[in-house]
Design a protein around this motif. Structure first.
Motif, short mmCIF file in Angstrom:
data_model
loop_
_atom_site.label_atom_id
_atom_site.label_comp_id
_atom_site.label_asym_id
_atom_site.label_seq_id
_atom_site.Cartn_x
_atom_site.Cartn_y
_atom_site.Cartn_z
N ARG A 119 0.85 -1.18 0.00
CA ARG A 119 0.00 0.00 0.00
C ARG A 119 0.89 1.23 0.00
O ARG A 119 1.78 1.36 0.84
CB ARG A 119 -0.94 0.00 1.22
CG ARG A 119 -1.91 -1.17 1.20
CD ARG A 119 -2.87 -1.20 2.36
NE ARG A 119 -3.65 -2.43 2.33
CZ ARG A 119 -4.57 -2.76 3.23
NH1 ARG A 119 -4.83 -1.94 4.24
NH2 ARG A 119 -5.22 -3.90 3.13
N ASN A 120 0.63 2.13 -0.92
CA ASN A 120 1.47 3.32 -1.08
C ASN A 120 1.04 4.39 -0.08
O ASN A 120 0.39 5.37 -0.44
CB ASN A 120 1.37 3.83 -2.52
CG ASN A 120 2.47 4.81 -2.85
OD1 ASN A 120 3.43 4.97 -2.10
ND2 ASN A 120 2.33 5.48 -3.98
N GLU A 121 1.41 4.19 1.18
CA GLU A 121 0.99 5.08 2.26
C GLU A 121 1.38 6.53 1.94
O GLU A 121 2.46 6.81 1.43
CB GLU A 121 1.63 4.65 3.58
CG GLU A 121 1.11 3.33 4.13
CD GLU A 121 -0.30 3.43 4.68
OE1 GLU A 121 -0.80 4.56 4.84
OE2 GLU A 121 -0.91 2.38 4.95
N ILE A 122 0.48 7.45 2.29
CA ILE A 122 0.68 8.86 1.98
C ILE A 122 1.88 9.43 2.73
O ILE A 122 2.75 10.08 2.14
CB ILE A 122 -0.60 9.66 2.31
CG1 ILE A 122 -1.73 9.25 1.36
CG2 ILE A 122 -0.33 11.16 2.22
CD1 ILE A 122 -3.10 9.75 1.77
N SER A 123 1.94 9.21 4.03
CA SER A 123 3.04 9.77 4.82
C SER A 123 3.40 8.82 5.95
O SER A 123 3.00 9.03 7.10
CB SER A 123 2.65 11.14 5.39
OG SER A 123 1.42 11.06 6.11
N PRO A 124 4.13 7.75 5.64
CA PRO A 124 4.48 6.77 6.68
C PRO A 124 5.47 7.36 7.68
O PRO A 124 6.61 7.65 7.35
CB PRO A 124 5.11 5.62 5.89
CG PRO A 124 5.61 6.24 4.62
CD PRO A 124 4.70 7.39 4.33
N ARG A 125 5.01 7.56 8.93
CA ARG A 125 5.86 8.20 9.93
C ARG A 125 5.88 7.45 11.25
O ARG A 125 6.33 7.98 12.25
CB ARG A 125 5.36 9.62 10.20
CG ARG A 125 5.57 10.61 9.05
CD ARG A 125 5.18 12.01 9.46
NE ARG A 125 5.54 13.00 8.47
CZ ARG A 125 4.71 13.47 7.54
NH1 ARG A 125 3.48 13.02 7.49
NH2 ARG A 125 5.12 14.38 6.68
N SER A 126 5.38 6.22 11.31
CA SER A 126 5.25 5.53 12.60
C SER A 126 5.97 4.19 12.61
O SER A 126 5.42 3.18 13.04
CB SER A 126 3.76 5.33 12.93
OG SER A 126 3.08 6.56 12.92
N GLY A 127 7.20 4.15 12.11
CA GLY A 127 7.99 2.93 12.15
C GLY A 127 7.29 1.77 11.47
O GLY A 127 6.75 1.90 10.37
N LEU A 128 7.29 0.62 12.15
CA LEU A 128 6.72 -0.59 11.58
C LEU A 128 5.19 -0.56 11.49
O LEU A 128 4.59 -1.45 10.90
CB LEU A 128 7.13 -1.81 12.41
CG LEU A 128 8.62 -2.17 12.41
CD1 LEU A 128 8.86 -3.37 13.31
CD2 LEU A 128 9.12 -2.47 11.00
N LEU A 129 4.56 0.46 12.08
CA LEU A 129 3.10 0.49 12.12
C LEU A 129 2.48 1.00 10.82
O LEU A 129 1.32 0.73 10.54
CB LEU A 129 2.62 1.36 13.28
CG LEU A 129 3.01 0.86 14.67
CD1 LEU A 129 2.53 1.83 15.73
CD2 LEU A 129 2.44 -0.54 14.94
#
Length: 656
Positions: A252-262
């Motif tokens: 999934r192309n997450e918009i703004s992944p900022r929470s480590g493995l979560l």
């Protein structure tokens, strides 16, 4: 928001656990020497072993226990499949852009972050002592500047109610909240662009001849299971109900992944599709076994009222009251909780939250998320959805494949219905290229409409039939072309499309949340971190510790290593020059639950000591007895208290 604490009651320091996890190579950012890429991580040796053990336990708990049919389907998916399933049009999150800085944010997360920061500032201004995660607060201060201002009591309540309903807001509503609460770009202070839908799937090109993207990396493992339904039903000897299962990577192309493995862009999923007959209320034959299981539930109605207060109820009562839609959905919710507790999740940090109408997936009739509390707040780790008959129906309609169950009826069923006869010899020449479309439209007429049209045909000798896509959208048929009569027919075979209950597990999210739940600090001696993994999932089960490098210890160490491996117990040797205490401490950070010390007494009488990680207590017995004890502990047949009662305590060497 409450502060996450360890099992000893200490505030959980995310910086401390991240330091341990990265230093001990549980995971590391991908491509780090090139600067890394957000949302992508590599697992190191202990992380790989931990993940493999969780997956192994998942297979035993679900696939083996429930007699499921496991499949492994391709990750590359043609566009037509995901267009039919609805993912191309509907699999999206809302993003907003800061036009000045160019930063892009997921809209609901930004609103949530800003309102939480303001509520925290309000508590500071009121002099309310609040324990905080220092690392999280430092990051917030850097990204979002909030003065310690008192808020009006009514506004505090409004913020809290908005946060409780944050998952129910669509793009327009999120845009209104951003304007209403004057939320600006965190670094630039500029007004944000209105939220836009962003499809989360990765497009790709399948085959060398394709001149544009014609496929996607799958966003879930479910579609492969649906497309193979007919083959799985045949493999299962046409027996219903049954379940399939699949474990594999999704993207999934997450918009703004900022929470480590979560929040990552590539992750491991374990999904179950339980196919059930929709008639009979979706009962489950084993529901009696779980009906008294107590669960912490946050229902839809409570969230819409602006509250996050949970209720503790048995799953039996939840199903009986209609809160949980049916027995099969309830059965899997209870089994999900049982699995999470087995791998080490803290029950006090587990709740099941019901999806609100606006956040419900396009296919779902009811859905509950297993959420785990972490330093990032409540995190969705498992979804359990009633997908109704959506997927099988849309794929059947698109392809014409018989994704249905056909069963011989115990008693023949006599059906009285309006049947249509078309004069195809006249229909073809009259409508030419449109003849097929007209015929299909007539076949699709409902019984109510057929009854109405039969009366009109008898009265006027002609009827107007809805024919979408043909001419003006309706077609006139005279009585020489069509006949509508009420007739009886006998059905010996029942044909139906199964409904689907789907538990869907995000393995990476579960893995990280569980690691937070089992992490604690052993006070004294440097305040070292400990990961209290249950033996079943611990990366390494036993640490073998020779007292020194004396050559007499080597044969015993080698023999114990081989004997433990033969009984399926992973182990490793630490024969470094560090003290025994230090060797045990660094393996406590790796979560190794047991340690065996080989000393000069071992050389004399073949006895060894066995150490428990959490209590640091030890027992001493023969090699045979210790190996039997370790095997029993790892298999979950005994606890350390059981072992301590039957084997002699040892008070000798340890700390330094």
């Amino acid at each position: 928001m409450a502060t996450s604490t360890t099992k000893t009651g200490q505030p959980l320091d995310r910086a401390a656990i991240d330091s341990v996890l990265r230093r001990r190579l549980f995971y590391t950012p991908s491509f780090e020497i090139y600067g890394g890429e957000r949302g992508l991580f590599d697992y190191g040796p202990p992380g790989c072993a931990l993940q493999a053990n969780i997956v192994d336990l998942w297979r035993k708990h679900f696939v083996l226990e429930e007699d499921m049919l496991e499949v492994d389907c391709t990750m590359l998916t043609p566009e037509a499949v995901l267009k039919t399933s609805g993912h191309v049009d509907k699999f999206a999150d809302w993003m907003c852009k800061d036009p000045k800085s160019g930063e892009i944010f997921r809209a609901d997360h930004l609103v949530e972050q800003v309102l939480e920061a303001r509520l925290k500032a309000d508590k500071d201004a009121r002099g309310v002592k609040v324990e905080v995660d220092e690392a999280k607060e430092a990051k917030k201060k850097k990204k979002i500047s909030q003065k310690a201002e008192k808020l009006d009591d009514a506004l505090v309540q409004e913020y809290e109610e908005t946060l409780a309903k944050i998952d129910n807001y669509g793009g327009d509503e999120l845009g209104e909240l951003i304007k209403k609460y004057n939320i600006k770009g965190p670094t630039s202070g500029a007004e944000l662009d209105p939220p836009k839908a962003f499809n989360l799937m990765f497009q790709t090109q399948i085959g060398p001849s394709a001149d544009k993207p014609n496929g996607y990396l799958r966003p879930e493992t479910a579609q492969g299971q649906f497309l193979n339904f007919q083959k799985l039903l045949e493999f299962n000897q046409q027996s219903m109900p049954f379940a399939s299962a699949s474990i594999g990577k999704s993207f999934r192309n997450e918009i703004s992944p900022r929470s480590g493995l979560l929040r990552v862009r590539e992750f491991l999923m374990a999904e179950i599709e339980h196919f059930v007959d929709p008639e009979g209320g979706k009962k489950h034959p084993r529901f009696e076994e779980v009906k008294n299981t107590k669960l912490t539930l946050l229902n839809r109605k409570t969230q819409l009222s602006g509250s996050t207060k949970c209720d503790e109820v048995t799953i039996g009562d939840a199903v009986a009251s209609g809160l949980v839609d049916n027995e099969t959905l309830g059965y899997f919710i209870a089994r999900i909780q049982d699995f999470l507790l087995k791998i080490g999740v803290d029950k006090t940090k587990l709740r099941f939250r019901q999806h609100m109408a606006n956040e419900m997936a396009h296919y779902a009739a009811d859905c509950w998320d297993a959420e785990l509390f972490t330093t990032y707040g409540w995190i969705e780790c498992v979804g359990c959805a009633d997908r109704s008959a959506y997927d099988l129906t849309v794929h059947k309609e698109k392809t014409g494949a018989a994704l249905v169950v056909r069963e011989t009826r115990a008693e023949p069923l006599v059906v009285e219905e309006f049947q249509i006869d078309l004069n195809r010899k006249k229909l073809g020449p009259k409508f030419r290229a449109d003849a097929k479309a007209v015929e299909s439209a007539v076949d699709a007429l409902s019984q109510d409409l057929r009854e109405k049209l039969s009366l009109e045909l008898e009265k006027s000798g002609k009827i107007e039939v809805p024919t979408p896509g043909v001419g003006s959208g309706t077609t006139e048929l005279e009585k020489d072309l069509i006949k509508i009569e009420k007739r009886k027919r006998t059905e010996h075979i029942r044909e139906y499309t199964p409904n689907v209950i789907e538990p869907s597990f995000g393995i990476g999210r579960i893995l990280y949340s569980m690691m937070e739940h089992v992490f604690w600090i052993r006070e004294g001696d440097g305040s070292r971190g400990v990961l209290s993994f249950p033996p079943a999932v611990a990366p390494t089960k036993v640490l073998l510790v020779p007292l020194s490098s004396h050559p007499d210890f080597k044969p015993h160490t080698k023999k114990l290593t081989h004997r433990l491996r033969r009984v399926g117990v992973s182990n490793k040797v630490d024969d470094s020059s560090a003290s025994i205490g230090k060797r045990y401490s660094r393996n406590d950070e790796l979560g190794t639950p047991f340690g065996i010390t080989i000393d000069f007494q071992t050389v004399k009488d073949n006895t060894v000591t066995l150490r428990d990680r959490d209590s640091t207590k030890q027992v001493r017995a023969s090699e045979d007895e210790i190996i039997d004890a370790v095997k029993s502990l790892v298999d979950g047949e005994e606890t350390w208290d059981d072992i301590a009662k039957r084997l002699p305590a040892f008070e000798g060497q340890e700390v330094e």
